[in-house]
Write a protein that holds these residues in place. Structure first.
Motif, PDB file in Angstrom:
ATOM      1  N   VAL A 115      14.123  43.473  71.048  1.00 26.81           N
ATOM      2  CA  VAL A 115      13.783  41.748  70.645  1.00 26.81           C
ATOM      3  C   VAL A 115      13.576  42.352  69.724  1.00 26.81           C
ATOM      4  N   VAL A 116      11.917  42.488  69.216  1.00 25.69           N
ATOM      5  CA  VAL A 116      11.700  41.735  68.176  1.00 25.69           C
ATOM      6  C   VAL A 116      12.152  42.474  66.688  1.00 25.69           C
ATOM      7  N   LEU A 117      12.827  43.077  66.867  1.00 24.05           N
ATOM      8  CA  LEU A 117      13.776  44.122  65.837  1.00 24.05           C
ATOM      9  C   LEU A 117      15.151  43.855  65.331  1.00 24.05           C
ATOM     10  N   ARG A 118      15.652  42.775  66.541  1.00 29.12           N
ATOM     11  CA  ARG A 118      16.764  41.907  66.562  1.00 29.12           C
ATOM     12  C   ARG A 118      16.435  40.517  65.688  1.00 29.12           C
ATOM     13  N   ARG A 119      14.990  40.070  66.088  1.00 29.21           N
ATOM     14  CA  ARG A 119      14.244  39.297  65.324  1.00 29.21           C
ATOM     15  C   ARG A 119      14.019  39.086  64.062  1.00 29.21           C
ATOM     16  N   GLN A 120      13.803  40.880  63.687  1.00 26.68           N
ATOM     17  CA  GLN A 120      13.354  40.734  62.233  1.00 26.68           C
ATOM     18  C   GLN A 120      15.082  40.667  61.367  1.00 26.68           C
ATOM     19  N   VAL A 121      15.850  41.942  62.020  1.00 27.37           N
ATOM     20  CA  VAL A 121      16.589  41.073  61.419  1.00 27.37           C
ATOM     21  C   VAL A 121      18.149  40.166  61.334  1.00 27.37           C
ATOM     22  N   LEU A 122      17.318  39.050  62.240  1.00 28.42           N
ATOM     23  CA  LEU A 122      18.347  38.001  62.105  1.00 28.42           C
ATOM     24  C   LEU A 122      17.269  37.114  61.131  1.00 28.42           C
ATOM     25  N   ALA A 123      15.906  37.648  60.371  1.00 28.21           N
ATOM     26  CA  ALA A 123      15.417  36.822  59.638  1.00 28.21           C
ATOM     27  C   ALA A 123      15.575  36.338  58.124  1.00 28.21           C
ATOM     28  N   ALA A 124      16.703  37.949  58.112  1.00 27.50           N
ATOM     29  CA  ALA A 124      16.799  37.734  57.092  1.00 27.50           C
ATOM     30  C   ALA A 124      17.819  36.696  56.118  1.00 27.50           C
ATOM     31  N   GLY A 125      18.440  36.746  54.876  1.00 31.53           N
ATOM     32  CA  GLY A 125      18.860  35.807  54.298  1.00 31.53           C
ATOM     33  C   GLY A 125      20.215  36.065  54.632  1.00 31.53           C
ATOM     34  N   GLU A 126      21.269  34.653  55.122  1.00 29.62           N
ATOM     35  CA  GLU A 126      22.573  35.359  55.263  1.00 29.62           C
ATOM     36  C   GLU A 126      23.207  34.740  54.101  1.00 29.62           C
ATOM     37  N   GLY A 127      23.032  34.810  52.721  1.00 27.37           N
ATOM     38  CA  GLY A 127      23.444  35.311  51.534  1.00 27.37           C
ATOM     39  C   GLY A 127      24.050  33.468  51.746  1.00 27.37           C
ATOM     40  N   THR A 128      25.430  33.405  50.476  1.00 28.47           N
ATOM     41  CA  THR A 128      26.085  32.486  50.238  1.00 28.47           C
ATOM     42  C   THR A 128      27.166  32.012  51.413  1.00 28.47           C
TER      43      THR A 128
END
Length: 789
Positions: free
Chosen positions: A27-40
């Motif tokens: 769950v912690v790793l998932r939050r880290q991944v989804l916190a990154a920017g999604e681009g244009t």
């Protein structure tokens, strides 16, 4: 029956808690991944299309498989045995199936959201390191989930059923393996049909880039990466985890008693700690290759796993075999130290994983001699590319199989020749190999996430040239890591299947001891013999190998038919809408996704029925001796076939990358066209047929273990019924091969009703500038070949 003491029950409870903790880390790793920017906005729009297509496909697939799972659950309850055990086995079959499906869905769900984040990160400062971090931690989420659900499921069975846990775990492993095989086959057909169709029409015929938005198959191709590579492989590695644990607990109970039932869980619990370490220490430093960082993280985690497993062995196991708590099989006088022997077995499994990682990387990496040789053959045409790739795959299969065989021999030697102990230690070596499963899953998911990221970047056009090169490099790394994880997965299949021989023999012997009366005649008595020189046992070996070949052929042919439909659809769109090439008309992406979904789901039943009913037909028709030969033939041919298919495909794919990087003429050259042909041949090899052999072997082994008591009961003793035995064998054979025949007939009918003949005729007419006439199709070699397929 082996009873568990309070200390062992406490340890199992702690292991279950570690499983829950692993899920929390996910769950912690998932939050880290989804916190990154999604681009244009363009990137996000493309990503949403991929997300919707992947979710729609898996939802339809799960609805189809749910019916099959319920039917199998009911059939398991009909097998002989204690009613409580049968109920538990049937229920945990569903639990294993649900866990396998959940892991697959999670892998798909997160990968379809991480891909756009990797694409966006590539153009930012430090894009190589950040893109690799996001992709690897996406796999880390899935890896920690595999470890967590595996530990929770197995520990729960042990806590509930205590000494009877191995019998119930057979159902748990069977459910996981069966669902994984379905997801592997269905997802593999989807992804490679789209990939082959997109490459043949887009790259070869139209001369446009791989992920050009003008190609109607690009969205389906990106969807396929997720439902095939992410969902399928995640489920596959979960079932490897579950089935290896099943084999270890069954044999551990017989060999080590109480400690043997608990220690395999301790080893796999060590894997949870190793997975956390491996995920967090894997970082790209500066401009180094992502593969270098991944390998470094893997080897460090593997070394820590060996050390922690050895510590656990010396803390939990006694110093002599005489001090083991009940259930030993002739080991009381063994003069070895159980702690040293168990530690050595775990170390052999971990070393095996490391060697396979190196060997597979050598045969498929972009900087290695074999792949460079395949790339160079593009200068002489597609035929030599195909031949060189086949040669690389065949050679690599020999080395990989030899390494696995050497590991098994090493385990047998440290067991001092005791077969029962050796089989348990082989299973323990499998557990040792899977201490790194969290890192292995992360390595595998890295590939499709990077591949999708490159596709999104190319379709959107919103990535800088430097970012595009970074994504190309990450994609090449992903091709190698995918091949590596497939090699490791097949190694676990061989170790688990070899270990399950012990539980198979145990089931046969226990049933023979319980029946009254002997064989009815000499023929029935010969069906109980395991001697390889027996003609009937040798027949079983041949049939086992033949089943692997038939399964592989069906999978590859299914991709061929589906890819043909994609080729005709993409050609039709280019022909009917000239504005697509000029960018004025948007391709109909949804139609290609629908074709892939329809064709892949249509092919699901045949491999499942073949895997489940072929062992039943052999067991009831020829006896338990030939059925053992059947399993041996399937393992032997399966390991060679799986490695050959995976490594050939990996070498072809990376040879194409080498050419596209500007070597031997670069993109748009004749060499590039030849490389694309090699890659399309390798697509169903490495991502459909090859990976599906891994769960196939384990499904057939578990079916054999489950039916062995019934085969013995109906064959010998006072309750024997030769007519009933032959009736069951005949019905199973009709179901297995009837499914194959029905698949062939259905394919021919779909080709006719789907309008492929008319599409082929129109394509021929457009090429020759004459009116379309379907009667001329048979005269055209190209069209005739497509329709025949």
């Amino acid at each position: 029956m082996v009873e568990l003491g309070s200390t062992s029950l406490t340890i199992v409870g702690v292991i279950a808690a570690l499983g829950v903790a692993a899920l929390l880390v996910a769950v912690v790793l998932r939050r880290q991944v989804l916190a990154a920017g999604e681009g244009t906005s363009s990137m996000r729009e493309i990503a949403r299309a991929v997300q919707e297509g992947a979710s729609a496909y898996l939802s339809r697939q799960f609805r189809t498989l749910a019916i099959f799972a319920v039917v199998v659950c009911g059939l398991l309850f009909l097998l002989p045995g204690d009613s409580g055990i049968k109920l538990g086995r049937s229920l945990f079959f569903l639990v294993g199936a649900v866990f396998s499906a959940s892991i697959g869905f999670l892998g798909m769900w997160l990968a379809t959201r991480a891909n756009v984040r990797v694409a966006a990160a590539a153009s930012e400062p430090g894009g190589r390191a950040e893109g690799a971090r996001i992709a690897f931690r996406t796999g880390g989420v899935v890896g920690m989930s595999v470890v967590g659900l595996g530990l929770v499921g197995a520990a729960s069975v042990v806590l509930i059923y205590r000494g009877d846990a191995p019998s119930v775990l057979e159902g748990f492993g069977f459910g996981a393996a069966l669902l994984a095989m379905f997801m592997r086959v269905g997802g593999g057909i989807f992804t490679k049909a789209a990939d082959v169709g997109a490459d043949l029409v887009g790259k070869v015929e139209q001369g446009i880039p791989e992920d050009d938005p003008r190609n109607a198959a690009t969205i389906a191709d990106n969807v396929g990466d997720n439902v095939g590579d992410c969902a399928g492989m995640a489920a596959d590695l979960f079932e490897s985890y579950a089935v290896t644990l099943v084999a270890a607990l069954i044999l551990g109970k017989a060999a080590f008693g109480e400690q043997g039932l608990v220690f395999p869980l301790v080893v796999t619990a060590v894997g949870a700690l190793v997975a956390v370490l491996g995920v967090f220490i894997t970082r790209v430093r500066g401009s180094e290759s992502g593969l270098t960082a991944i390998n470094r993280g893997f080897y460090i985690a593997a070394l820590v796993g060996v050390l922690l497993a050895a510590v656990a062995a010396f803390v939990y196991l006694p110093s002599t075999f005489a001090d083991l708590t009940g259930g030993t099989v002739g080991l009381e006088t063994h003069d070895g130290d159980p702690r040293l022997i168990a530690s050595a077995a775990v170390a052999i499994g971990v070393v095996l994983a490391g060697i396979i990682l190196w060997v597979t990387g050598y045969f498929t990496g972009t900087t290695s001699k074999p792949t460079l040789h395949v790339a160079k053959t593009t200068l002489t045409g597609a035929a030599t590319v195909v031949l060189s790739g086949i040669g690389v795959g065949l050679e690599s299969a020999v080395y990989t199989a030899g390494i696995i065989a050497a590991a098994i021999c090493g385990v047998f030697l440290i067991a001092g020749g005791n077969v029962a102990l050796a089989l348990f230690l082989i299973a323990l070596a499998g557990c040792g190999l899977l201490t790194t499963v969290g890192v292995i899953v992360a390595m595998d998911t890295f590939g499709p996430v990077s591949d999708n990221a490159q596709g999104i970047a190319e379709m959107s056009g919103d990535v800088t040239p430097e970012g595009a090169q970074i994504l190309t490099d990450l994609d090449a790394v992903g091709n190698t890591t995918k091949a590596v994880t497939k090699g490791i997965a097949i190694a676990t299949a061989v170790l688990a299947a070899t270990a399950l021989f012990g539980s198979y023999a145990d089931a046969v012997q226990n049933t023979l001891a319980s029946v009254t009366g002997g064989p009815a005649n000499a023929l029935v008595e010969s069906m109980l013999q395991y001697d390889i020189i027996s003609p009937m046992t040798l027949v079983g070996v041949i049939l086992g190998g033949a089943t692997v070949f038939l399964f592989s052929g069906l999978a590859i042919d299914a991709v061929t038919r589906a890819a043909g439909a994609i080729v005709f659809e993409v050609r039709r769109q280019f022909r009917d809408n000239p504005g697509i090439m000029t960018g004025e008309v948007r391709p109909e992406y949804g139609k290609v996704v629908d074709i892939c979904t329809r064709d892949s789901l249509r092919e699901l039943a045949t491999p499942g029925l073949l895997a489940a009913f072929a062992p039943i037909a052999v067991g009831f028709g020829l006896g338990v001796g030939p059925l053992a030969g059947f399993l041996a033939g399937a393992i032997g041919s399966g390991v060679l076939m799986a490695v050959f298919l995976a490594n050939s495909g990996g070498a072809w794919d990376n040879a194409k990358k080498i050419v596209e990087d500007g070597n031997f003429g670069g993109k748009g050259s004749d060499a590039h066209a030849a490389a694309v042909i090699g890659d399309t041949v390798g697509d169903p090899f490495k991502d459909t047929a090859g990976p599906a052999i891994n769960p196939l072997i384990k499904v057939m082994n578990l079916v054999a273990v489950l039916i062995a008591p019934a085969v013995v009961t109906i064959s010998v003793g006072d309750g024997a019924s030769q007519a009933g035995r032959l009736a069951i064998a005949t019905a199973a054979a009709l179901i297995a091969f009837g499914a194959v025949i029905a698949s062939r007939l259905r394919a021919a009918r779909v080709d006719r009703e789907g309008g492929l003949e008319q599409e082929a005729a129109q394509a021929l007419a457009a090429k020759s500038s004459v009116p379309a006439d379907t009667s001329e199709i048979d005269e055209a070699d190209e069209s005739d070949s497509a329709l025949t397929r």
